[in-house]
Design a protein around this motif. Structure first.
Motif, PDB file in Angstrom:
ATOM      1  N   VAL A  72     -13.120 -82.316  43.408  1.00  0.00           N
ATOM      2  CA  VAL A  72     -14.366 -82.063  44.113  1.00  0.00           C
ATOM      3  C   VAL A  72     -14.793 -80.653  43.739  1.00  0.00           C
ATOM      4  N   ARG A  73     -15.972 -80.547  43.149  1.00  0.00           N
ATOM      5  CA  ARG A  73     -16.425 -79.259  42.620  1.00  0.00           C
ATOM      6  C   ARG A  73     -17.538 -78.702  43.504  1.00  0.00           C
ATOM      7  N   VAL A  74     -17.320 -77.469  43.970  1.00  0.00           N
ATOM      8  CA  VAL A  74     -18.218 -76.843  44.928  1.00  0.00           C
ATOM      9  C   VAL A  74     -18.766 -75.553  44.325  1.00  0.00           C
ATOM     10  N   ALA A 133     -17.587 -61.211  47.879  1.00  0.00           N
ATOM     11  CA  ALA A 133     -18.862 -61.711  48.384  1.00  0.00           C
ATOM     12  C   ALA A 133     -18.670 -62.424  49.714  1.00  0.00           C
ATOM     13  N   GLY A 134     -19.814 -62.787  50.322  1.00  0.00           N
ATOM     14  CA  GLY A 134     -19.792 -63.413  51.637  1.00  0.00           C
ATOM     15  C   GLY A 134     -19.317 -64.846  51.644  1.00  0.00           C
ATOM     16  N   ASP A 135     -18.771 -65.328  50.527  1.00  0.00           N
ATOM     17  CA  ASP A 135     -18.265 -66.702  50.501  1.00  0.00           C
ATOM     18  C   ASP A 135     -16.761 -66.756  50.741  1.00  0.00           C
ATOM     19  N   TRP A 136     -16.129 -65.611  51.114  1.00  0.00           N
ATOM     20  CA  TRP A 136     -14.667 -65.576  51.226  1.00  0.00           C
ATOM     21  C   TRP A 136     -14.159 -66.572  52.255  1.00  0.00           C
ATOM     22  N   PHE A 137     -14.772 -66.606  53.407  1.00  0.00           N
ATOM     23  CA  PHE A 137     -14.307 -67.512  54.461  1.00  0.00           C
ATOM     24  C   PHE A 137     -14.522 -68.969  54.070  1.00  0.00           C
ATOM     25  N   GLU A 178     -16.642 -72.440  42.507  1.00  0.00           N
ATOM     26  CA  GLU A 178     -17.232 -71.467  41.593  1.00  0.00           C
ATOM     27  C   GLU A 178     -18.215 -70.626  42.385  1.00  0.00           C
ATOM     28  N   SER A 179     -18.093 -69.295  42.282  1.00  0.00           N
ATOM     29  CA  SER A 179     -18.943 -68.381  43.032  1.00  0.00           C
ATOM     30  C   SER A 179     -19.960 -67.728  42.104  1.00  0.00           C
ATOM     31  N   VAL A 232     -27.925 -67.140  39.773  1.00  0.00           N
ATOM     32  CA  VAL A 232     -27.649 -68.569  39.653  1.00  0.00           C
ATOM     33  C   VAL A 232     -28.723 -69.243  38.820  1.00  0.00           C
ATOM     34  N   SER A 233     -28.333 -70.202  38.003  1.00  0.00           N
ATOM     35  CA  SER A 233     -29.256 -70.916  37.119  1.00  0.00           C
ATOM     36  C   SER A 233     -29.115 -72.411  37.348  1.00  0.00           C
ATOM     37  N   PRO A 234     -30.116 -73.215  36.970  1.00  0.00           N
ATOM     38  CA  PRO A 234     -30.043 -74.669  37.201  1.00  0.00           C
ATOM     39  C   PRO A 234     -28.833 -75.327  36.560  1.00  0.00           C
ATOM     40  N   ASP A 235     -28.351 -74.805  35.424  1.00  0.00           N
ATOM     41  CA  ASP A 235     -27.220 -75.462  34.763  1.00  0.00           C
ATOM     42  C   ASP A 235     -25.920 -75.322  35.554  1.00  0.00           C
TER      43      ASP A 235
END
Length: 739
Positions: A340-342, A357-361, A386-387, A393-396
């Motif tokens: 599962v890719r997030v 960054a603020g994605d740690w939690f 992937e952060s 951030v790009s569409p790809d």
């Protein structure tokens, strides 16, 4: 007028007996000359007219008595099916094919009794009559015959009637039956409904059914053939749900499935066995027996199955031990993944490097391992993250991803170097509509006007954002209300997760404009009623919106691992499940597929029998109509021919099943919500008149023949004969006459 015993009219020839006696009695008089009679002649002449009148009245009464007796024995009646005297009839047979008709009353099922009764009724139809056969559950379908006057074809059609997985509703069948009857040329019309007369079939659209029956009564003869015993209570258990609790299905795991069964009968049931199959392979070790379920009660059992291969897997749960097989199975398509890719899109904390960054939690909740000690576990774990920074951030980046987290990600304003690029937002909307999941967490960078313009314009907000936030203090924080959770939502109402929710404290909550209709719904609120979590289905995907932050800036919802990890697991399981091709449907639903490539045609692959091996070539195929596409829309293939529970697939013509899309179709559980049959008196009250109701069995043919006469006149003739004989006896006594 019809005579059921016309040979008995020969008895009317007995009328000659009183006539002969009358004239023989007169012939016995011989004239004898006698002088004293001259003095009596005048008196005799005065009374002769009265005597002759009395004798003629007695003769008429006695002859009429014999005629009435002969007519009574001949059983006269009026032919209700042929008011004009024409014997031909346009008959329509309507078979209830809901799955309650598969219940057994004795040695035979109700549908078998219905077929036998229909063949018996067919034999009663006069020559040159027509017959048409319909199936009816919650929809009607003409089964045949090809020629409505061909009885041999009609018999074959009747013998081939099969039950479906649909629920009972008589209105479609009655509507089509009346139309079919009136399309015939015979002046007499008869409609026969072969059913167990389940109450819900009449009450689901009660007003419309009553009006239709009254309309049929005015134009045709309506006869219900009862094919079940109304006194018998069917024992039944339905499988109402199967779900994975806090588990994301992935390969090389053994996953627990919680199965919910319900006793829909009127009496307790014992010894029901629940079993599990994955892709047609039985999991023998996990057959569980439920010792006792009270009437109307639910029971839960846990079964486990190994997930060995990635892709859409067919889960099937079965129960055995009740009196009705139609709802003894529940299918579900489970999307099993290797990975599962997030994608995590977040700003760094103020004054901290981008790596913090603020994605740690969110990352810790997704991959609950220590980065230094458990690096091998992280690399082998089935969730990959992937952060990326919002402005980079790009569409790809969306390629191959299953879920996207936007964590305090600013929407671009006038500054081209700030916020999310427009091209990414456009691609993100397409990603969600195609089945991807999107989770949005708030923060100081989430501005209402910018979000409404960017994400609201893309259709990705459950509700428009209102300006400002609700503020709380550390001593009186906002607290999530577990009791406010929508029971059917992704968050669920499962302990101990709901207990852990009460430990979360929040200091700020973004305001949502609930008054603006936007296709969203609130999944959870705070204890004082503020909307905290909302969702919106967008195409095949879904957006989950948190009105607070998913870090520690606005509260401590994600910093408590006992709360953050299960909540994140629920989200990931739910959102990845939406991306499973095909999916789970109910019998009668339309199956739709947008094929990625064009093909010369498409087929519907129907279910294989239970117990057949996956490789067995036993699944029938039906050619589907040519697909059509509206201007600017994708080509779609649709069919509503999924009437029996099981595994279906839509594939290009001649292609293997793996080249198409798979659907799991389940029984319509509305059928077993109430299995009671309607009684004759209840049906009369519901319809406003007493319809003809005949019980299927050995006397069906005789009963139909008798019902075809709208009441014999025999009892009236016998009653008239009785009064006539009393009057004749009184007249004879007063006249001094006797036989």
């Amino acid at each position: 007028m019809q005579l059921l015993a016309p040979m008995m009219l020969l008895g009317a020839t007995a009328v000659t007996v009183p006539i002969a006696l009358h004239f023989f009695y007169r012939a016995r008089y011989k004239p004898l000359p006698w002088a004293p009679m001259k003095f009596l002649k005048e008196a005799i002449e005065q009374t002769s007219r009265r005597l002759k009148f009395q004798e003629w009245v007695l003769l008429a009464l006695r002859c009429l008595a014999l005629v009435l007796l002969a007519l009574a024995i001949a059983r006269p009646g009026r032919e209700s099916a042929s008011p004009s005297g024409n014997e031909t009839i346009d008959a329509v047979f309507v078979f209830d094919t809901s799955y309650s008709m598969a219940a057994r009353d004795g040695e035979r099922t109700r549908i078998e009794r219905a077929k036998e009764a229909a063949l018996a009724v067919l034999e009663t139809l006069p020559n040159k009559s027509s017959v048409q056969v319909y199936s009816c559950a919650d929809r009607a379908h003409l089964l045949g015959p090809v020629s409505r006057y061909n009885r041999d074809q009609a018999k074959q059609v009747i013998q081939g009637v099969e039950v479906t997985s649909l629920a009972t509703d008589f209105l479609p069948g009655l509507t089509d039956a009346l139309t079919a009857a009136e399309s015939g040329t015979a002046p007499a019309k008869e409609i026969y409904v072969f059913s167990d007369l389940q109450q819900t079939g009449f009450t689901r659209q009660q007003g419309a059914v009553r009006a239709k029956c009254e309309e049929i009564k005015a134009r045709a003869n309506l006869v219900f053939i009862r094919c079940g015993n109304p006194e018998r209570k069917v024992s039944n258990v339905s499988i109402t749900d199967v779900k994975l609790i806090a588990a994301i299905p992935h390969t090389r795991t053994r996953v627990p499935f919680v199965v919910t069964v319900r006793n829909t009968g009127r009496e307790p049931i014992r010894g029901v066995k629940v079993s599990l199959e994955l892709d047609g392979k039985a999991v023998e070790r996990d057959v569980v027996q439920i010792e006792h379920i009270d009437a109307g009660a639910n029971a839960e059992v846990t079964l486990t199955g190994s997930l060995d291969e990635a892709g859409a897997r067919l889960l099937a749960v079965f129960v055995d031990g009740d009196g009705l097989e139609g709802d003894n199975v529940l299918y579900k398509i489970v999307g099993v993944r290797d990975k599962v890719r997030v994608l995590l899109v977040a700003h760094p904390f103020a004054g901290q490097p981008a790596t913090d960054a603020g994605d740690w939690f969110a990352r810790k909740a997704l991959v609950p391992f220590d980065a230094d000690r458990d690096r091998d576990k992280i690399e082998k774990y089935f969730i990959e993250t992937e952060s990326v920074l919002p402005q980079e951030v790009s569409p790809d980046k969306l390629a191959g991803k299953d879920i996207v987290y936007l964590l305090n990600a600013a929407a671009r304003t006038d500054d081209p170097l700030s916020g999310l690029p427009p091209a990414f937002v456009t691609k993100l909307a397409e990603f969600v509509r195609a089945g991807g999941g999107l989770v949005i967490g708030c923060g100081d960078l989430v501005q209402a006007d910018a979000y409404n313009r960017v994400f609201g314009g893309a259709g990705l907000l459950p509700f428009p954002l209102a300006r400002g936030t609700w503020e709380a203090t550390d001593s009186a924080p906002f607290v999530p209300a577990a009791e406010s959770i929508d029971a059917t939502s992704v968050l669920g109402q499962v302990k101990p997760y709901t207990d852990w929710l009460r430990r979360a404290t929040l200091t700020r909550v973004l305001k949502l404009d609930e008054a603006a209709p936007n296709g969203g719904r609130v999944l959870m609120r705070t204890t004082d009623g503020k909307p905290l979590v909302a969702s919106r289905v967008v195409g095949e995907g879904e957006v989950i919106f948190f009105a607070t932050s998913l870090d520690e800036t606005w509260g401590r919802m994600m910093s408590d691992g006992q709360l953050a990890v299960p909540m994140t697991t629920y989200l990931v399981a739910h959102l990845t499940g939406r991306k499973v091709p095909g999916g789970t449907r109910t019998a009668g639903d339309t199956l739709t597929w947008a094929p990625p490539v064009t093909a010369p045609g498409f087929e519907l692959v129907k279910p294989r029998p239970r117990g057949a091996k996956p490789g067995d070539k036993v699944r029938p195929r039906v050619k589907l109509p040519e697909p059509k596409a509206e201007v600017g829309q994708k080509l779609t293939v649709s069919t509503a021919d999924a009437l029996v529970a099981g595994e279906y697939a839509i594939v290009p013509v001649g292609a293997p099943e793996t080249d198409g899309i798979t659907f799991a179709v389940n029984p319509d559980l509305r059928e077993t919500e109430n299995l009671d049959a309607i009684t004759d008196s209840e049906l009369e009250k519901l319809l406003g008149f007493r319809p003809a109701i005949i019980t299927a069995g050995a006397g069906t043919e005789t009963a139909v023949r008798e019902r075809r006469t709208r009441g014999e006149w025999t009892h009236w003739f016998l009653l008239g004969l009785l009064f006539l004989l009393i009057g004749e006896a009184a007249w004879a006594w007063s006249c001094g006459k006797a036989w």
